[in-house]
Design an enzyme around this catalytic site. Sequence first.
Site, PDB file in Angstrom:
ATOM      1  N   LYS A  71      58.546  86.147 -71.006  1.00  0.00           N
ATOM      2  CA  LYS A  71      58.618  86.789 -69.676  1.00  0.00           C
ATOM      3  C   LYS A  71      60.002  87.381 -69.417  1.00  0.00           C
ATOM      4  O   LYS A  71      60.126  88.502 -68.958  1.00  0.00           O
ATOM      5  CB  LYS A  71      58.325  85.773 -68.560  1.00  0.00           C
ATOM      6  CG  LYS A  71      56.945  85.191 -68.560  1.00  0.00           C
ATOM      7  CD  LYS A  71      56.705  84.355 -67.308  1.00  0.00           C
ATOM      8  CE  LYS A  71      57.548  83.100 -67.210  1.00  0.00           C
ATOM      9  NZ  LYS A  71      57.263  82.065 -68.221  1.00  0.00           N
TER      10      LYS A  71
ATOM     11  N   ARG B 269      54.616  80.226 -58.709  1.00  0.00           N
ATOM     12  CA  ARG B 269      54.150  79.249 -59.698  1.00  0.00           C
ATOM     13  C   ARG B 269      52.953  78.441 -59.197  1.00  0.00           C
ATOM     14  O   ARG B 269      52.418  77.624 -59.936  1.00  0.00           O
ATOM     15  CB  ARG B 269      55.261  78.239 -60.007  1.00  0.00           C
ATOM     16  CG  ARG B 269      56.445  78.804 -60.741  1.00  0.00           C
ATOM     17  CD  ARG B 269      56.237  78.778 -62.243  1.00  0.00           C
ATOM     18  NE  ARG B 269      57.092  77.891 -62.975  1.00  0.00           N
ATOM     19  CZ  ARG B 269      58.312  78.214 -63.428  1.00  0.00           C
ATOM     20  NH1 ARG B 269      58.840  79.377 -63.180  1.00  0.00           N
ATOM     21  NH2 ARG B 269      58.989  77.358 -64.137  1.00  0.00           N
TER      22      ARG B 269
ATOM     23  N   ARG C 245      64.793  78.459 -78.824  1.00  0.00           N
ATOM     24  CA  ARG C 245      65.514  79.251 -77.818  1.00  0.00           C
ATOM     25  C   ARG C 245      66.952  78.765 -77.658  1.00  0.00           C
ATOM     26  O   ARG C 245      67.205  77.558 -77.611  1.00  0.00           O
ATOM     27  CB  ARG C 245      64.759  79.114 -76.477  1.00  0.00           C
ATOM     28  CG  ARG C 245      65.342  79.896 -75.349  1.00  0.00           C
ATOM     29  CD  ARG C 245      64.320  80.267 -74.335  1.00  0.00           C
ATOM     30  NE  ARG C 245      63.767  79.133 -73.590  1.00  0.00           N
ATOM     31  CZ  ARG C 245      62.762  79.253 -72.726  1.00  0.00           C
ATOM     32  NH1 ARG C 245      62.218  80.430 -72.504  1.00  0.00           N
ATOM     33  NH2 ARG C 245      62.302  78.186 -72.101  1.00  0.00           N
TER      34      ARG C 245
ATOM     35  N   ARG D 246      68.846  75.085 -73.522  1.00  0.00           N
ATOM     36  CA  ARG D 246      68.592  74.702 -72.133  1.00  0.00           C
ATOM     37  C   ARG D 246      68.256  73.213 -72.074  1.00  0.00           C
ATOM     38  O   ARG D 246      67.554  72.700 -72.939  1.00  0.00           O
ATOM     39  CB  ARG D 246      67.392  75.504 -71.600  1.00  0.00           C
ATOM     40  CG  ARG D 246      67.794  76.769 -70.903  1.00  0.00           C
ATOM     41  CD  ARG D 246      66.604  77.586 -70.532  1.00  0.00           C
ATOM     42  NE  ARG D 246      65.612  76.869 -69.748  1.00  0.00           N
ATOM     43  CZ  ARG D 246      64.564  77.456 -69.180  1.00  0.00           C
ATOM     44  NH1 ARG D 246      64.409  78.764 -69.312  1.00  0.00           N
ATOM     45  NH2 ARG D 246      63.697  76.767 -68.484  1.00  0.00           N
TER      46      ARG D 246
ATOM     47  N   ARG E 162      56.292  70.706 -68.405  1.00  0.00           N
ATOM     48  CA  ARG E 162      56.306  72.058 -67.834  1.00  0.00           C
ATOM     49  C   ARG E 162      55.015  72.798 -68.160  1.00  0.00           C
ATOM     50  O   ARG E 162      54.471  73.511 -67.313  1.00  0.00           O
ATOM     51  CB  ARG E 162      57.534  72.825 -68.365  1.00  0.00           C
ATOM     52  CG  ARG E 162      58.840  72.271 -67.789  1.00  0.00           C
ATOM     53  CD  ARG E 162      60.039  72.578 -68.681  1.00  0.00           C
ATOM     54  NE  ARG E 162      60.337  73.978 -68.744  1.00  0.00           N
ATOM     55  CZ  ARG E 162      60.946  74.564 -69.790  1.00  0.00           C
ATOM     56  NH1 ARG E 162      61.294  73.867 -70.847  1.00  0.00           N
ATOM     57  NH2 ARG E 162      61.190  75.847 -69.762  1.00  0.00           N
TER      58      ARG E 162
HETATM   59  P1  AMP Z   1      62.055  78.522 -65.748  1.00  0.00           P
HETATM   60  O1  AMP Z   1      63.336  79.057 -66.298  1.00  0.00           O
HETATM   61  O2  AMP Z   1      61.235  79.581 -65.087  1.00  0.00           O
HETATM   62  O3  AMP Z   1      61.280  77.739 -66.774  1.00  0.00           O
HETATM   63  O4  AMP Z   1      62.447  77.490 -64.587  1.00  0.00           O
HETATM   64  C1  AMP Z   1      63.268  76.359 -64.843  1.00  0.00           C
HETATM   65  C2  AMP Z   1      63.048  75.325 -63.752  1.00  0.00           C
HETATM   66  O5  AMP Z   1      63.427  75.882 -62.471  1.00  0.00           O
HETATM   67  C3  AMP Z   1      61.602  74.886 -63.570  1.00  0.00           C
HETATM   68  O6  AMP Z   1      61.203  73.856 -64.473  1.00  0.00           O
HETATM   69  C4  AMP Z   1      61.626  74.400 -62.120  1.00  0.00           C
HETATM   70  O7  AMP Z   1      62.244  73.138 -62.000  1.00  0.00           O
HETATM   71  C5  AMP Z   1      62.527  75.438 -61.456  1.00  0.00           C
HETATM   72  N1  AMP Z   1      61.737  76.601 -60.972  1.00  0.00           N
HETATM   73  C6  AMP Z   1      61.801  77.883 -61.422  1.00  0.00           C
HETATM   74  N2  AMP Z   1      60.947  78.678 -60.746  1.00  0.00           N
HETATM   75  C7  AMP Z   1      60.319  77.879 -59.846  1.00  0.00           C
HETATM   76  C8  AMP Z   1      59.305  78.102 -58.865  1.00  0.00           C
HETATM   77  N3  AMP Z   1      58.741  79.301 -58.676  1.00  0.00           N
HETATM   78  N4  AMP Z   1      58.909  77.036 -58.123  1.00  0.00           N
HETATM   79  C9  AMP Z   1      59.463  75.822 -58.282  1.00  0.00           C
HETATM   80  N5  AMP Z   1      60.390  75.536 -59.206  1.00  0.00           N
HETATM   81  C10 AMP Z   1      60.828  76.553 -59.984  1.00  0.00           C
END
Ligand code: AMP
Length: 219
Positions: free
Chosen positions: A13, A88, A127, A160, A171
């Site tokens: 993404k 989400r 990654r 990360r 996740r």
């Molecule tokens: P990502 O990089 O999109 O995988 O996001 C990393 C972390 O940020 C996730 O595991 C959540 O803890 C938080 N996060 C990111 N986007 C959201 C969202 N739309 N709603 C809630 N938590 C989020």
Amino acid sequence: MNIIMMGAQGTGKGTVAGLLKQGLGLPHISTGEIFRKNIQENTELGKMAKQYADEGKLVPDEVTNEMVKQRLNEEDCVNGFILDGYPRNTNQAETLDNILAEKNTQIDLVVNLNTPQDEIIERVMARRECPKCKRVYNMILKKPKEGEICDDCKVALTKRADDTEEKLQTRLDTFFKETTPVIEYYRNKGIVRDEEISISINRFGEDVARDIINSIENK
Ligand code: AMP
């Protein structure tokens, strides 16, 4: 044009969004990136988000929705945006509709990326991120020129904190339970564009972004 990137972790993404940003001149808004920046800077938002992000869980909707609302009110979003990592769950999707309705606008396109599950795990484990410029590399798909060093900043790449097999599983579980209904929510509105992205069919983020930009430009 208002675009949402959907897809499980590791489907690309962020890569596709970055290329669409360059091609379409729209801001790329990654909620995960905003949370990580706040966590790194130890802001109040960061302290709150850390406990959830560390466990691979979603940050509560009230916090996330407010953060997105504020970001979409910034000036660079007047001609549109590319949202990555939001919404989400269906509550976030409905809130986003309300935020946009207040601005007399709506989501135009939802890009739904699909990658086979075994490849997802491999991609996420490979990654790496530059701690300085935040450029994302992949030791299988997008290697740096030298070892695990950022091409631009020449600093060691990091992983990360939530890219471990255990946290990835949490996740992914959340994605399949809470986020797949969001894709159906937009499918019912007829605005979803499905895209396969996988080494097995030789289709990468660059191919997907190029096709999307071409179809938008030829409309
Ligand atoms: P990502 O990089 O999109 O995988 O996001 C990393 C972390 O940020 C996730 O595991 C959540 O803890 C938080 N996060 C990111 N986007 C959201 C969202 N739309 N709603 C809630 N938590 C989020």
